[in-house]
Write a protein that holds these residues in place. Sequence first.
Motif, PDB file in Angstrom:
ATOM      1  N   ARG A  33       3.148   7.601  15.279  1.00  0.00           N
ATOM      2  CA  ARG A  33       2.137   6.620  14.892  1.00  0.00           C
ATOM      3  C   ARG A  33       2.262   6.309  13.402  1.00  0.00           C
ATOM      4  N   VAL A  34       2.238   5.027  13.084  1.00  0.00           N
ATOM      5  CA  VAL A  34       2.325   4.581  11.693  1.00  0.00           C
ATOM      6  C   VAL A  34       0.991   3.947  11.308  1.00  0.00           C
ATOM      7  N   ILE A  35       0.354   4.521  10.292  1.00  0.00           N
ATOM      8  CA  ILE A  35      -0.881   3.988   9.747  1.00  0.00           C
ATOM      9  C   ILE A  35      -0.550   3.468   8.348  1.00  0.00           C
ATOM     10  N   THR A  36      -0.868   2.221   8.078  1.00  0.00           N
ATOM     11  CA  THR A  36      -0.579   1.651   6.760  1.00  0.00           C
ATOM     12  C   THR A  36      -1.884   1.321   6.045  1.00  0.00           C
ATOM     13  N   ILE A  37      -1.864   1.554   4.736  1.00  0.00           N
ATOM     14  CA  ILE A  37      -3.040   1.304   3.904  1.00  0.00           C
ATOM     15  C   ILE A  37      -2.596   0.514   2.685  1.00  0.00           C
ATOM     16  N   GLY A  38      -3.210  -0.628   2.492  1.00  0.00           N
ATOM     17  CA  GLY A  38      -2.919  -1.448   1.322  1.00  0.00           C
ATOM     18  C   GLY A  38      -4.107  -1.449   0.385  1.00  0.00           C
ATOM     19  N   TYR A  39      -3.915  -0.907  -0.775  1.00  0.00           N
ATOM     20  CA  TYR A  39      -5.005  -0.804  -1.751  1.00  0.00           C
ATOM     21  C   TYR A  39      -5.274  -2.170  -2.387  1.00  0.00           C
ATOM     22  N   THR A  40      -4.337  -2.699  -3.100  1.00  0.00           N
ATOM     23  CA  THR A  40      -4.411  -4.077  -3.598  1.00  0.00           C
ATOM     24  C   THR A  40      -3.074  -4.720  -3.247  1.00  0.00           C
ATOM     25  N   LEU A  41      -3.121  -5.798  -2.528  1.00  0.00           N
ATOM     26  CA  LEU A  41      -1.900  -6.383  -1.985  1.00  0.00           C
ATOM     27  C   LEU A  41      -1.817  -7.874  -2.194  1.00  0.00           C
ATOM     28  N   GLN A  42      -0.601  -8.333  -2.399  1.00  0.00           N
ATOM     29  CA  GLN A  42      -0.330  -9.757  -2.302  1.00  0.00           C
ATOM     30  C   GLN A  42      -0.214 -10.056  -0.809  1.00  0.00           C
ATOM     31  N   PRO A  43      -0.580 -11.252  -0.365  1.00  0.00           N
ATOM     32  CA  PRO A  43      -0.550 -11.568   1.066  1.00  0.00           C
ATOM     33  C   PRO A  43       0.786 -11.263   1.750  1.00  0.00           C
ATOM     34  N   ALA A  44       1.898 -11.534   1.102  1.00  0.00           N
ATOM     35  CA  ALA A  44       3.199 -11.279   1.736  1.00  0.00           C
ATOM     36  C   ALA A  44       3.385  -9.804   2.019  1.00  0.00           C
ATOM     37  N   ALA A  61      -6.099  -3.129   5.021  1.00  0.00           N
ATOM     38  CA  ALA A  61      -5.754  -3.855   3.795  1.00  0.00           C
ATOM     39  C   ALA A  61      -7.020  -4.130   2.992  1.00  0.00           C
ATOM     40  N   GLY A  62      -6.824  -4.285   1.699  1.00  0.00           N
ATOM     41  CA  GLY A  62      -7.945  -4.598   0.839  1.00  0.00           C
ATOM     42  C   GLY A  62      -8.936  -3.459   0.706  1.00  0.00           C
ATOM     43  N   VAL A  63      -8.449  -2.251   0.913  1.00  0.00           N
ATOM     44  CA  VAL A  63      -9.303  -1.078   0.820  1.00  0.00           C
ATOM     45  C   VAL A  63      -9.635  -0.830  -0.651  1.00  0.00           C
ATOM     46  N   ASP A  64     -10.908  -0.618  -0.942  1.00  0.00           N
ATOM     47  CA  ASP A  64     -11.275  -0.332  -2.334  1.00  0.00           C
ATOM     48  C   ASP A  64     -11.548   1.163  -2.501  1.00  0.00           C
ATOM     49  N   THR A  65     -11.888   1.548  -3.705  1.00  0.00           N
ATOM     50  CA  THR A  65     -12.035   2.971  -4.011  1.00  0.00           C
ATOM     51  C   THR A  65     -13.141   3.637  -3.210  1.00  0.00           C
ATOM     52  N   THR A  66     -14.176   2.906  -2.863  1.00  0.00           N
ATOM     53  CA  THR A  66     -15.251   3.525  -2.072  1.00  0.00           C
ATOM     54  C   THR A  66     -14.858   3.673  -0.607  1.00  0.00           C
ATOM     55  N   GLU A  67     -14.004   2.795  -0.118  1.00  0.00           N
ATOM     56  CA  GLU A  67     -13.591   2.847   1.287  1.00  0.00           C
ATOM     57  C   GLU A  67     -12.439   3.815   1.535  1.00  0.00           C
TER      58      GLU A  67
END
Length: 90
Positions: A33-44, A61-67
């Motif tokens: 299983r692959v779980i991906t987390i994008g903290y701050t991302l460009q759309p591409a 995606a778009g996870v902030d420090t509280t999340e």
Amino acid sequence: MKTASPKDGALAKQAMIGLFQRACDDTRKNKIRVITIGYTLQPAYADYLRNCASSDSDFHAGVDTTEIEALYRDIAKEINDAREQFRLVY
């Protein structure tokens, strides 16, 4: 000595993207299983992480420090629950 051109950078970027995609494909083929987390991302880059994740629910995606802390806690719980189920079966 030759200086790097923008074309060299673009080729290097494409090579890294290709390696990343291959690693994602190989990992999923092995039923991992692959779980991906994008903290701050460009759309591409979000698209690369979305395509790498095992499912839509495994892409964050778009996870902030509280999340992010809650997200990691949820992932750890899922891993521990799966480990306990495996232990009970075997």
